[in-house]
Design a protein around this motif. Structure first.
Motif, PDB file in Angstrom:
ATOM      1  N   SER A 237      -7.472  -2.955  -2.495  1.00 50.05           N
ATOM      2  CA  SER A 237      -6.280  -2.795  -1.661  1.00 50.05           C
ATOM      3  C   SER A 237      -5.960  -1.302  -1.535  1.00 50.05           C
ATOM      4  CB  SER A 237      -5.078  -3.510  -2.279  1.00 50.05           C
ATOM      5  OG  SER A 237      -5.292  -4.899  -2.345  1.00 50.05           O
ATOM      6  N   PRO A 238      -5.737  -0.793  -0.329  1.00 52.84           N
ATOM      7  CA  PRO A 238      -5.487   0.642  -0.169  1.00 52.84           C
ATOM      8  C   PRO A 238      -4.076   1.068  -0.563  1.00 52.84           C
ATOM      9  CG  PRO A 238      -5.462  -0.447   1.961  1.00 52.84           C
ATOM     10  CD  PRO A 238      -5.911  -1.482   0.971  1.00 52.84           C
ATOM     11  N   ARG A 239      -3.122   0.155  -0.464  1.00 56.42           N
ATOM     12  CA  ARG A 239      -1.732   0.524  -0.713  1.00 56.42           C
ATOM     13  C   ARG A 239      -1.019  -0.636  -1.389  1.00 56.42           C
ATOM     14  NH1 ARG A 239       1.116   2.975   4.452  1.00 56.42           N
ATOM     15  NH2 ARG A 239      -0.047   4.837   3.868  1.00 56.42           N
ATOM     16  N   TRP A 240      -0.142  -0.312  -2.328  1.00 55.22           N
ATOM     17  CA  TRP A 240       0.644  -1.327  -3.014  1.00 55.22           C
ATOM     18  C   TRP A 240       2.089  -1.289  -2.521  1.00 55.22           C
ATOM     19  CZ3 TRP A 240      -1.298   1.120  -8.147  1.00 55.22           C
ATOM     20  CH2 TRP A 240      -2.618   0.715  -8.406  1.00 55.22           C
ATOM     21  N   PHE A 241       2.678  -2.465  -2.389  1.00 50.49           N
ATOM     22  CA  PHE A 241       4.064  -2.582  -1.929  1.00 50.49           C
ATOM     23  C   PHE A 241       4.902  -3.214  -3.028  1.00 50.49           C
ATOM     24  CE2 PHE A 241       1.639  -1.976   1.792  1.00 50.49           C
ATOM     25  CZ  PHE A 241       2.470  -1.377   2.719  1.00 50.49           C
TER      26      PHE A 241
END
Length: 247
Positions: A237-241
């Motif tokens: 995953s490139p970005r975590w939210f």
């Protein structure tokens, strides 16, 4: 370097659909509610803040740069909405009100140099949220910082000039360094270009570090997702939210 130059290229190279995705992520936690008091940290040129205001919310945009806030003010005027805009360092915000929601997107939190500064931001947010208020933010994943960014190059050209973006592994653990170079028309000298440079450092941490610091600074119900909240976190995953609430 003029922030007009930076903003021009930032808006040009940014996939505009990503703003819609950020807004949809916010709507997951504000659905059915209107007139919320929302603070957007690191609001930049105000694109997200303006869209939230269009939806009927009371929005305060905070940014470290008064030049960026000037561009956000111009956008607000062009879109005929009202924003409250304030210069502020998100590590040391004084109480500005009991906000229902605080957001911090576009990996802005990754500009903090160490875990202590991350904790300072979370404490600032906590001071500005009402009881049960929601904090929404995103960060680069370890995969993005350690496997995708190093060696990355991007070149963009248009009639006003050119933009070169190069990324390198940083010296600190899980960090990256970005060299941004802009070539723009020299005022009064057609055919000549001025060279401007920007240097950015970003750093991220393992998921459990963010979760620990959030808990230590007074947050609960911590949810972590990927792809703007629509997918579970994967190794690539490139970005975590993150979504959490003030305890």
């Amino acid at each position: 370097m003029s922030y007009d130059i930076f903003a021009h290229y930032y808006d040009e190279i940014m996939d505009q659909s990503v703003y819609d995705s950020w807004l949809l992520y916010v709507e997951k936690y504000t659905a059915g509610k209107s007139g919320l008091n929302i603070m957007e940290l690191a609001c930049g040129t105000g694109k997200i803040a303006v869209e939230l205001a269009k939806k009927g919310h009371q929005v305060t945009g905070v940014d470290l740069s008064d030049e960026m806030l000037s561009l956000a003010y111009n956008r607000m005027q062009e879109e005929s909405v009202r924003l409250a805009l304030a210069v502020g360092d998100m590590r040391s915000l004084e109480p500005m009100g009991d906000f229902d929601v605080v957001t911090c997107f576009s990996d802005s939190l990754c500009y903090m140099s160490d875990e202590n500064e991350v904790a300072q931001v979370f404490q600032s947010v906590n001071r500005n949220l009402g009881d049960g208020g929601v904090f929404l933010f995103d960060v680069h994943s370890l995969h993005q910082v350690n496997n995708v960014f190093p060696g990355y190059q991007y070149i963009y050209q248009d009639e006003e000039g050119a933009f070169l973006w190069e990324s390198f592994a940083g010296d600190a653990e899980n960090s990256v360094e970005h060299d941004l170079t802009f070539f723009v028309d020299s005022p009064g000298n057609p055919g000549l270009f001025e060279r401007h440079t920007e240097y950015h450092r970003e750093r991220t941490y393992p998921l459990d570090v963010y979760q620990r610091i959030l808990a230590e600074t007074g947050f609960t119900d911590i949810a972590v997702t990927a792809e703007f909240g629509v997918s579970e976190v994967r190794e690539d995953s490139p970005r975590w939210f993150f979504a959490c609430r003030k305890a």
